[in-house]
Motif scaffolding. Sequence first.
Motif, PDB file in Angstrom:
ATOM      1  N   VAL A 248       0.847  -1.204   0.000  1.00 59.50           N
ATOM      2  CA  VAL A 248       0.000   0.000   0.000  1.00 59.50           C
ATOM      3  C   VAL A 248       0.881   1.251   0.000  1.00 59.50           C
ATOM      4  N   ILE A 249       1.979   1.208   0.762  1.00 58.80           N
ATOM      5  CA  ILE A 249       2.895   2.363   0.792  1.00 58.80           C
ATOM      6  C   ILE A 249       3.483   2.599  -0.598  1.00 58.80           C
ATOM      7  N   GLU A 250       3.870   1.523  -1.269  1.00 56.71           N
ATOM      8  CA  GLU A 250       4.446   1.685  -2.619  1.00 56.71           C
ATOM      9  C   GLU A 250       3.426   2.282  -3.573  1.00 56.71           C
ATOM     10  N   ALA A 251       2.194   1.777  -3.497  1.00 56.65           N
ATOM     11  CA  ALA A 251       1.146   2.299  -4.387  1.00 56.65           C
ATOM     12  C   ALA A 251       0.924   3.784  -4.091  1.00 56.65           C
ATOM     13  N   PHE A 252       0.901   4.122  -2.799  1.00 52.67           N
ATOM     14  CA  PHE A 252       0.669   5.518  -2.402  1.00 52.67           C
ATOM     15  C   PHE A 252       1.764   6.429  -2.964  1.00 52.67           C
ATOM     16  N   ILE A 315     -10.738   7.623   0.273  1.00 49.51           N
ATOM     17  CA  ILE A 315     -10.773   6.262  -0.280  1.00 49.51           C
ATOM     18  C   ILE A 315     -10.304   5.296   0.808  1.00 49.51           C
ATOM     19  N   ILE A 316     -10.941   4.147   0.872  1.00 48.06           N
ATOM     20  CA  ILE A 316     -10.466   3.082   1.769  1.00 48.06           C
ATOM     21  C   ILE A 316      -9.802   2.006   0.906  1.00 48.06           C
ATOM     22  N   VAL A 317      -8.651   1.566   1.366  1.00 47.66           N
ATOM     23  CA  VAL A 317      -7.942   0.494   0.654  1.00 47.66           C
ATOM     24  C   VAL A 317      -7.903  -0.726   1.564  1.00 47.66           C
ATOM     25  N   GLN A 318      -8.047  -1.908   0.983  1.00 48.73           N
ATOM     26  CA  GLN A 318      -7.795  -3.137   1.731  1.00 48.73           C
ATOM     27  C   GLN A 318      -7.082  -4.090   0.767  1.00 48.73           C
ATOM     28  N   LYS A 319      -5.781  -3.829   0.626  1.00 47.99           N
ATOM     29  CA  LYS A 319      -5.040  -4.518  -0.434  1.00 47.99           C
ATOM     30  C   LYS A 319      -4.545  -5.895   0.008  1.00 47.99           C
ATOM     31  N   GLY A 354     -15.685  -1.786 -10.140  1.00 45.14           N
ATOM     32  CA  GLY A 354     -16.161  -0.680 -10.970  1.00 45.14           C
ATOM     33  C   GLY A 354     -17.517  -0.150 -10.540  1.00 45.14           C
ATOM     34  N   TRP A 355     -18.146  -0.721  -9.532  1.00 41.50           N
ATOM     35  CA  TRP A 355     -19.497  -0.325  -9.109  1.00 41.50           C
ATOM     36  C   TRP A 355     -19.472   0.373  -7.745  1.00 41.50           C
ATOM     37  N   ASN A 356     -18.895  -0.298  -6.738  1.00 39.00           N
ATOM     38  CA  ASN A 356     -18.770   0.365  -5.426  1.00 39.00           C
ATOM     39  C   ASN A 356     -17.300   0.451  -4.998  1.00 39.00           C
ATOM     40  N   GLY A 357     -16.416   0.187  -5.933  1.00 40.18           N
ATOM     41  CA  GLY A 357     -14.976   0.226  -5.654  1.00 40.18           C
ATOM     42  C   GLY A 357     -14.257  -0.525  -6.757  1.00 40.18           C
ATOM     43  N   TYR A 358     -13.033  -0.926  -6.474  1.00 46.67           N
ATOM     44  CA  TYR A 358     -12.282  -1.685  -7.485  1.00 46.67           C
ATOM     45  C   TYR A 358     -11.590  -2.883  -6.837  1.00 46.67           C
ATOM     46  N   LEU A 359     -11.460  -3.943  -7.621  1.00 41.90           N
ATOM     47  CA  LEU A 359     -10.686  -5.109  -7.183  1.00 41.90           C
ATOM     48  C   LEU A 359      -9.325  -5.035  -7.851  1.00 41.90           C
ATOM     49  N   VAL A 360      -8.287  -5.283  -7.065  1.00 38.46           N
ATOM     50  CA  VAL A 360      -6.936  -5.144  -7.618  1.00 38.46           C
ATOM     51  C   VAL A 360      -6.076  -6.350  -7.244  1.00 38.46           C
ATOM     52  N   SER A 361      -5.064  -6.579  -8.072  1.00 38.46           N
ATOM     53  CA  SER A 361      -4.159  -7.691  -7.778  1.00 38.46           C
ATOM     54  C   SER A 361      -2.714  -7.243  -7.645  1.00 38.46           C
ATOM     55  N   THR A 362      -2.381  -6.057  -8.140  1.00 41.77           N
ATOM     56  CA  THR A 362      -0.978  -5.621  -8.087  1.00 41.77           C
ATOM     57  C   THR A 362      -0.880  -4.229  -7.476  1.00 41.77           C
ATOM     58  N   ILE A 363       0.367  -3.872  -7.154  1.00 40.65           N
ATOM     59  CA  ILE A 363       0.614  -2.540  -6.590  1.00 40.65           C
ATOM     60  C   ILE A 363       0.275  -1.469  -7.629  1.00 40.65           C
ATOM     61  N   ARG A 364       0.691  -1.723  -8.874  1.00 44.18           N
ATOM     62  CA  ARG A 364       0.448  -0.738  -9.931  1.00 44.18           C
ATOM     63  C   ARG A 364      -1.058  -0.525 -10.158  1.00 44.18           C
ATOM     64  N   GLU A 365      -1.792  -1.632 -10.137  1.00 49.62           N
ATOM     65  CA  GLU A 365      -3.250  -1.520 -10.311  1.00 49.62           C
ATOM     66  C   GLU A 365      -3.863  -0.716  -9.168  1.00 49.62           C
ATOM     67  N   THR A 366      -3.362  -0.977  -7.952  1.00 50.39           N
ATOM     68  CA  THR A 366      -3.864  -0.244  -6.779  1.00 50.39           C
ATOM     69  C   THR A 366      -3.620   1.243  -6.975  1.00 50.39           C
ATOM     70  N   ALA A 367      -2.402   1.575  -7.380  1.00 53.82           N
ATOM     71  CA  ALA A 367      -2.056   2.988  -7.585  1.00 53.82           C
ATOM     72  C   ALA A 367      -2.957   3.600  -8.656  1.00 53.82           C
ATOM     73  N   ARG A 369      -5.921   2.786  -9.629  1.00 62.75           N
ATOM     74  CA  ARG A 369      -7.319   2.948  -9.180  1.00 62.75           C
ATOM     75  C   ARG A 369      -7.443   4.090  -8.176  1.00 62.75           C
ATOM     76  N   ILE A 370      -6.465   4.219  -7.278  1.00 56.68           N
ATOM     77  CA  ILE A 370      -6.513   5.336  -6.314  1.00 56.68           C
ATOM     78  C   ILE A 370      -6.479   6.656  -7.089  1.00 56.68           C
ATOM     79  N   LEU A 371      -5.532   6.716  -8.025  1.00 58.43           N
ATOM     80  CA  LEU A 371      -5.361   7.929  -8.829  1.00 58.43           C
ATOM     81  C   LEU A 371      -6.656   8.272  -9.567  1.00 58.43           C
ATOM     82  N   HIS A 372      -7.247   7.269 -10.167  1.00 53.22           N
ATOM     83  CA  HIS A 372      -8.476   7.483 -10.931  1.00 53.22           C
ATOM     84  C   HIS A 372      -9.574   8.070 -10.035  1.00 53.22           C
ATOM     85  N   LEU A 373      -9.731   7.506  -8.839  1.00 52.56           N
ATOM     86  CA  LEU A 373     -10.802   7.991  -7.955  1.00 52.56           C
ATOM     87  C   LEU A 373     -10.493   9.377  -7.391  1.00 52.56           C
ATOM     88  N   LEU A 374      -9.208   9.649  -7.157  1.00 53.32           N
ATOM     89  CA  LEU A 374      -8.868  10.999  -6.670  1.00 53.32           C
ATOM     90  C   LEU A 374      -9.153  12.034  -7.750  1.00 53.32           C
TER      91      LEU A 374
END
Length: 441
Positions: A248-252, A315-319, A354-367, A369-374
């Motif tokens: 999560v820190i890396e994605a942030f 945003i809440i993350v639970q990676k 894509g409906w109430n949040g996003y499902l992710v599998s990698t750090i890059r994907e997490t980043a 999705r966070i960016l997109h929502l911000l």
Amino acid sequence: MIVTDLPPSPSLREFRNIVGEERISEIEEIAERLRGVKLQEINSTRYGGGVAEILMSYVPFLNALGLETVWSVMDAEPVFFEVTKTLHNFLQGRDGFSTSMIETYWETIKKNEGIFEEDCDVVTIHDPQPLGLIEYLTKDELDRKRLIWRCHVQLETLSTNTAEDIGNIIRKLVEKYHASIFSSFQCLPLWCVPSFIIPPFIDPISEKNRDLPQREIDATLEKYGIDPERPIVTQVSRYDVFKDPVGVIEAFRYVRRKVPCQLVLVGGRACDDPECFFVLRTVRQAAEDDPDIYVLDLPPNSHREINALQRASTIIVQKSLKEGFGLTVAEGLWKGKPVIGGNVGGIPMQVRDGWNGYLVSTIRETADRILHLLRHPDKAEEMGRRGRAYVREHFLLPRGVQDHLAVVDQLVNGKITARSSVICYHPNILTEKFAARALQY
Ligand code: UDP
């Protein structure tokens, strides 16, 4: 030890206002049928982690329904928790458990053989730590009582020899129970025991989830020096490698290069999780005194502060890399926040991509999705609204109680109630659909 410092039994009227008259009346109907049945819940820790969180609300709710329920916590030394944490990791697919640890396990189980309350009719045992207690019931007690094993971990298919040995020991123990409950299909093994799928739940009127005044939320941010003006990305979790706080820190860090924001990692200690100290140290090293990263180590019972931090978040993350269910996901959604969650275990049941949040599998994907929502706050808000409605429908305490009582009703009276989300599976009635979804343990 019987837990005596529980919150008072809630008023069912408050729940009626949240989930509707019909659901509460249905629950009261089952409770009426079960009148006189006494229940016991057994787990390994009073504080920390999802099971303690669930029981803290579940037990007072059952008592409010007039069903006498006690919660007993095992008595155990740190060495036992080192073994059971290794076992927990092992069941979630990480190597390290050895058959030599089994001796320590059984010594503690034997020490707790007196934990069963004589007059309780239905006993639910949570997770692998107290699983072996069933061996200390006499045949007569096993005939008189109904025993349920409730599994909250994401069981993985393991293929080493040790894994097979341990898997067999666990399977044989579970098969002695009258029923077992798993949180999702992803966690369902092919064992010869009537198995139910019941997702866990959160309590909307608990300190963790009830509405809070804005001034309390502001005061909490101020206490930790968090800037209310910049977006806040939060993950609430025990410090555990399977929650991937370092990921999560890396994605942030990737996101912050593009949009100013802050990361809040909220964690604490569970006494059955000796690893959290090491993971916390690693997380602090990874955060490197970054002024935009807040690594909080909160005492147990910080429910209102966690509530406030979740509410203050953008945003809440639970990676998670493995997750039985992930109550923190439901908690975030309930507070109207979009949740970005690992695509594992019970998380896809709560986050619809894509409906109430996003499902992710990698750090890059997490980043990403966070960016997109911000960058799209309207979308984030809309997702949050849907998330809250979704949790109201599926993941609140009354639904969980209704499902659990439906299983109890089936065990005691041979009845299953219509409008519950309980799904039963048994190897003798195995269908292809179940087989495809169940684990080949
Ligand atoms: N939690 C808490 N303090 C912490 C970390 C977590 O109270 O420092 C709570 C969190 O809000 C949630 C529960 O513990 O209610 C964790 O449940 P979850 O199912 O997400 O994970 P588990 O710890 O059981 O793997």
